[in-house]
Design a protein around this motif. Structure first.
Motif, PDB file in Angstrom:
ATOM      1  N   VAL A  26       0.850  -1.333  -0.393  1.00  0.00           N
ATOM      2  CA  VAL A  26       0.025  -0.270  -0.306  1.00  0.00           C
ATOM      3  C   VAL A  26       0.835   1.585   0.313  1.00  0.00           C
ATOM      4  CG1 VAL A  26      -1.423   1.271   1.603  1.00  0.00           C
ATOM      5  CG2 VAL A  26      -1.962  -1.146   1.095  1.00  0.00           C
ATOM      6  N   ALA A  27       0.413   2.399  -1.042  1.00  0.00           N
ATOM      7  CA  ALA A  27       1.066   3.320  -0.880  1.00  0.00           C
ATOM      8  C   ALA A  27       0.319   4.860  -0.644  1.00  0.00           C
ATOM      9  CB  ALA A  27       2.023   3.673  -1.793  1.00  0.00           C
ATOM     10  N   THR A  28       0.479   5.940  -0.277  1.00  0.00           N
ATOM     11  CA  THR A  28      -0.643   6.661   0.258  1.00  0.00           C
ATOM     12  C   THR A  28      -0.053   7.677  -1.080  1.00  0.00           C
ATOM     13  OG1 THR A  28       0.398   7.599   1.774  1.00  0.00           O
ATOM     14  CG2 THR A  28      -1.305   5.887   1.827  1.00  0.00           C
ATOM     15  N   PRO A  41       5.177  -5.680   2.363  1.00  0.00           N
ATOM     16  CA  PRO A  41       4.101  -7.140   1.692  1.00  0.00           C
ATOM     17  C   PRO A  41       2.981  -7.800   2.647  1.00  0.00           C
ATOM     18  CG  PRO A  41       6.835  -7.438   0.813  1.00  0.00           C
ATOM     19  CD  PRO A  41       6.275  -6.386   1.830  1.00  0.00           C
ATOM     20  N   SER A  42       1.950  -7.599   2.347  1.00  0.00           N
ATOM     21  CA  SER A  42       0.915  -8.061   3.084  1.00  0.00           C
ATOM     22  C   SER A  42       0.439  -9.162   2.044  1.00  0.00           C
ATOM     23  CB  SER A  42       0.146  -7.264   3.451  1.00  0.00           C
ATOM     24  OG  SER A  42       0.436  -6.601   4.493  1.00  0.00           O
ATOM     25  N   ALA A  43       0.331 -10.526   2.609  1.00  0.00           N
ATOM     26  CA  ALA A  43      -0.533 -11.580   1.765  1.00  0.00           C
ATOM     27  C   ALA A  43      -1.652 -12.366   2.929  1.00  0.00           C
ATOM     28  CB  ALA A  43       0.602 -12.938   1.825  1.00  0.00           C
ATOM     29  N   LEU A  44      -2.358 -12.522   1.019  1.00  0.00           N
ATOM     30  CA  LEU A  44      -3.449 -13.177   1.555  1.00  0.00           C
ATOM     31  C   LEU A  44      -3.925 -14.439   0.599  1.00  0.00           C
ATOM     32  CD1 LEU A  44      -7.036 -13.542   2.421  1.00  0.00           C
ATOM     33  CD2 LEU A  44      -7.065 -12.343   0.365  1.00  0.00           C
TER      34      LEU A  44
END
Length: 890
Positions: A26-28, A41-44
């Motif tokens: 995610v970047a804003t 990093p996030s993972a699902l």
């Protein structure tokens, strides 16, 4: 919207995600166009859907309980995931690594839902040589002798074979392609009658190490390969028919390994290990040297024999007591192989609730020592999210008992107990504990799974039963205070976490429940069916069964009104204003009818004269005369010298009602008692002091066999009061998820300070407070240490206002003011009071800012055996120390 909290939801009309692992960052973007660095990093991981199990049959057999296969893994696998459902219990090994504890599948009604585990095995796979996968199965919750299904329609769909497994191992290659490396329909699986020769949730596990050596981990390396045969898929009617569903809740996890604190040898060949605390799990035998073919027998017990047990004619305090286990044998048996290097084993297909273990090593050649034994404590792996500490040893012990009793009864579902021939999903227990569980642990995934895949399928099959899954005991429809678990748990998840998704899933079921109970209520709230009511109130004298209850319909009528109030709040939180308004209107009508049916005038609800009647009448709101009803409740407490006489339903709401009445010291006086009946009595009594557990019966030591578990969480609801109202971490009224905090330390003068830390999704909330000067108090049981402090700006202790080591109490009824506000009101007992109490405390404390006072006979000069021998009831009234000191800064 401005001020709203950020949320991430997968759009409901978006395409279904295919099985696999998805990674994102995610970047804003700022208003001036600048873009922030990307997040970590996030993972699902998206597991298999029901359709992806097509072509993957169940394996199972009445006579075979271990399954083995080998497979190859190609180079370049990016991910490798084992999806597996082993029913009822299962132990999975891949290349010698054990992948789980107790089970790979949560307890469900298998005719409706079969949960499966998703295990990342990439780092365990071998390239260039065969991989070996072995699955051992136990009957677990599918043992239909023990867990008889109570709804006939479910029996056929449950499947005829108890021990079954379904598995698929999928790898994602560097090309992006997915390939099944192994599954239970590929024809490569073998089955055998394994070394576990008997297994039962209640009775334990029997294991023959000689069989294990002959079998190896498959026919490829077995000493006796003829013991293995090709595993044949089950016919459709022999396997459970439920939908295959990814188990999206914490798996059972070992969280503590405990060595014995004592090991005794009361008889030849017989030893007893004391692990020092109550726990749930199994005992591992470490590097044991024993003769081939001999047996080592482990019997598990909660307590030792003592003189208070009415069913034991001649108690031997060196021997374990198992009467309260009823039909559960709780016995594990290991048959030795005689391996020269020693043998290590732990049961993997059962569990027990225990503190003590009897080890029978007769003729085995084993020489028990503490290093031989390790207790493994396990439960669903929910994270502890709240840490509360009080300037009171007594309150700290109580919080520990509540948290521990809850934790050990989270075994994929919330069970009532963990030791006897029950251990079921009683709904009433879950309803009463749900708020405090949600505060103490990260329960959102656990409760969400339980509501969606255990409770709702039962509700769709008919009226909710008392027990889910509906096996062994209970009725349908449930006692209203038991079926109330559905809205109560959904409400706790919404209130504590701000999660409305669980409610959205359950909204139609909650509406159906309200309608169903409403039909029953049409005949009048005073006629409602109530099988259990205010369960387990303490008898006036220990050992006399259950105490007085209010009129039976009262608790059902209360729970009906409460579930409608909760439904209104849930609907509003979910954005359904019209539904919320409809429920709110219905709730007001029911509350009015409740007061009409049960208010008898003069501040009194019901004619029973119980505290519970007034507590519940006040808890609903809208009482005809709130002030008078509150004073009536306080008079009922004064009549019991600030002890409760409620059962579990009244107890849940007692402290909140007192808190709302600003009767903070009255609430704390009730909760901090250590003589009978009280929560403190559980650990203060001399016969079987609780360590990490709560009894089912308030007078457990005097009740003997039958319904007398030493680890029930149904009384643990007070923990929420400790966290919110005593430690002081509230959320603002009308908000959810602790997005808006209200910091309100206890108004009780009897407590000098507290601290609490709660891990929240948006950060960590911490509150610490201390009261300086004035009068300071402490109350502890014998053997504990009282701690007094004037605080950082309270000066020094100038005088001892009250001190009694013995059996002090709140004095005459007039000593607790009718409004429940500040009062010492302490009174010595002439029959049991150390004469040097005030002098000894003054010597230790006066002139100091803080001091510690040990509650021991030696400290107060009472070394003789005659001290307090004439007290009224030694069993019900253990020794304690109560103190009040004055600080020089008022």
């Amino acid at each position: 919207a401005a001020g709203s909290q950020p949320r991430m939801r997968y759009p409901p009309d978006a395409p279904r995600l295919e099985p696999g692992t998805y990674v994102w960052q995610v970047a804003t973007r700022e208003a001036d166009g600048r873009i922030s660095p990307p997040s970590a990093p996030s993972a699902l991981h998206v597991a298999l859907g029901h359709g992806e199990w097509d072509g993957v049959p169940w394996l199972g057999s009445a006579s075979k309980n271990v399954y083995s296969t080998t497979f190859d893994c190609p180079a370049g696998a990016v991910t490798s995931v084992l999806y597996i459902c082993g029913l009822g219990y299962s132990r999975v090994e891949l290349n010698g690594h054990v992948l789980n504890t107790l089970t790979t599948a949560p307890w469900t009604q298998y005719a409706y839902v079969n949960g499966f585990s998703t295990l990342d095995v990439k780092d365990l796979l071998l390239v260039g040589e065969p991989n070996r996968l072995v699955v051992s199965l136990g009957r677990g919750w599918r043992d239909r002798t023990a867990f008889r299904i109570l709804k006939g329609d479910d029996v056929a769909s449950d499947g005829k074979v108890e021990r079954v497994v379904r598995a698929k191992l999928v790898a994602t290659l560097s090309t992006g392609d997915s390939v099944a490396l192994s599954h239970t329909g590929d024809g490569k699986w073998h089955a055998a009658a394994g070394p576990t020769t008997a297994d039962s949730v209640y009775n334990g596990e029997e294991y023959d190490a000689r069989v294990a050596e002959r079998l190896g981990d498959g026919p490829h390396n077995a000493i006796s390969p003829e013991l293995w045969s090709k595993a044949a898929p089950l016919d459709e009617g022999d396997a459970p028919a439920g939908v295959m569903t990814a188990w999206a809740a914490p798996a059972v996890t070992v969280t503590d390994s405990i060595a014995p604190v004592a090991l005794t040898n009361p008889r030849k060949g017989l030893y007893v290990a004391d692990f020092g605390r109550r726990l749930t799990g199994v005992v591992r035998l470490n590097r044991m040297i024993c003769k081939e073919g001999t047996r080592v027998i482990l019997r598990h017990a909660e307590i030792m024999q003592h003189a208070g047990l009415p069913d034991v004619k001649t108690a031997d305090p060196a021997m374990i007591y198992v009467g309260e286990l009823r039909g559960a044998r709780a016995t594990d048996v290991y048959t030795c192989s005689g391996r020269a290097g020693g043998e290590t084993w732990q049961p993997s297909l059962t569990y027990h609730g225990f503190r003590f273990v009897e080890i029978n090593v007769t003729n085995s050649g084993v020489r028990p020592a503490a290093a031989l034994l390790t207790a493994l404590h396990f439960h669903s792996g929910v994270a502890l999210r709240t840490h509360a500490h009080f300037n009171s040893t007594t309150l700290n012990r109580m919080q520990h008992l509540a948290v521990s009793a809850q934790q050990s009864n989270l075994q994929t579902i919330p069970t009532d107990c963990d030791q006897r021939d029950e251990r079921l999903g009683w709904m009433g227990d879950a309803s009463l504990s749900s708020e405090s569980m949600a505060l103490n642990f990260e329960m959102a995934p656990f409760f969400s799974w339980w509501v969606r895949h255990v409770v709702l399928p039962e509700q769709r099959a008919g009226a909710l039963p008392d027990v889910v899954p509906f096996v062994r005991y209970g009725g349908r429809p449930a006692d209203v205070s038991w079926s109330a678990a559905l809205p109560s748990v959904a409400h706790a998840v919404c209130d504590v976490y701000g999660d409305t998704e669980t409610y959205r899933e359950a909204a139609s079921a909650i509406a159906a429940l309200v309608d169903e109970v409403g039909v029953e209520a049409r005949a009048g709230l005073g006629k409602m069916r109530t099988p259990y009511g205010d369960w387990c109130p303490p008898p006036a004298r220990m050992g006399k069964g259950q105490g007085r209850k209010p009129s039976p319909p009262l608790t059902s009528a209360f729970s009906y009104a409460l579930m409608v109030q909760q439904a209104a709040e849930l609907a509003r939180a979910a954005g359904n204003a019209s539904e919320g308004a409809r429920y709110a209107s219905l709730g007001r009508e029911i509350v009015s009818n409740f007061h009409t049916a049960f208010y008898v005038g003069n501040g009194t609800f019901d004619t029973s004269g119980t505290q519970t009647a007034n507590v519940l009448g006040l808890a609903l709101g809208g009482a005809p005369d709130v002030g008078l009803a509150r004073r009536r409740l306080l008079s009922l407490l004064r009549a019991r010298r600030t002890h409760y006489d409620t059962g579990i339903v009244g107890f849940k709401f007692l402290f909140d009602v007192l808190d709302q009445a600003q009767a903070h010291d009255a609430a704390l006086a009730v909760l901090s008692q250590t003589d009978y009946p009280s929560i403190g009595y559980y650990f203060a009594n001399s016969l079987e002091p609780a360590t990490a557990n709560l009894w089912e019966l308030p007078d457990a030591p005097a009740e003997g066999t039958g319904m007398n578990s030493r680890n029930h969480h149904m009384w643990s609801s007070y923990s929420a009061y400790l966290v919110k109202s005593v430690a002081g971490l509230h959320q603002q009224a009308g908000t959810h998820g602790f997005q808006r905090l209200e910091l309100r330390p206890s108004g009780a003068y009897a407590l000098s300070g507290a601290s609490v830390t709660v891990d929240l999704p948006h950060g960590t909330a911490r509150l610490s407070w201390v009261r300086s000067g004035g009068r300071q108090h402490d109350k502890v049981s014998e053997g504990e240490t009282a701690r007094l402090s004037c605080g950082p700006s309270g000066g020094r202790i100038s005088a001892v206002s009250f001190a009694s080591f013995g059996t002090p109490s709140i004095g005459s009824p007039s000593d607790l003011p009718s409004d429940g506000r500040r009062s010492d009101g302490f009174e010595t007992d002439p029959a049991c009071h150390a004469l040097r109490s005030s002098q000894a405390v003054a010597e230790a404390c006066v002139g100091r800012n803080s001091c510690e006072v040990p509650a021991t006979r030696v400290f107060f000069g009472e070394r003789g055996s005659l001290f307090c021998t004439t007290r009224r009831d030694p069993l019900a009234s253990p020794l304690r120390l109560w103190l009040t000191v004055a600080c020089e800064v008022a």
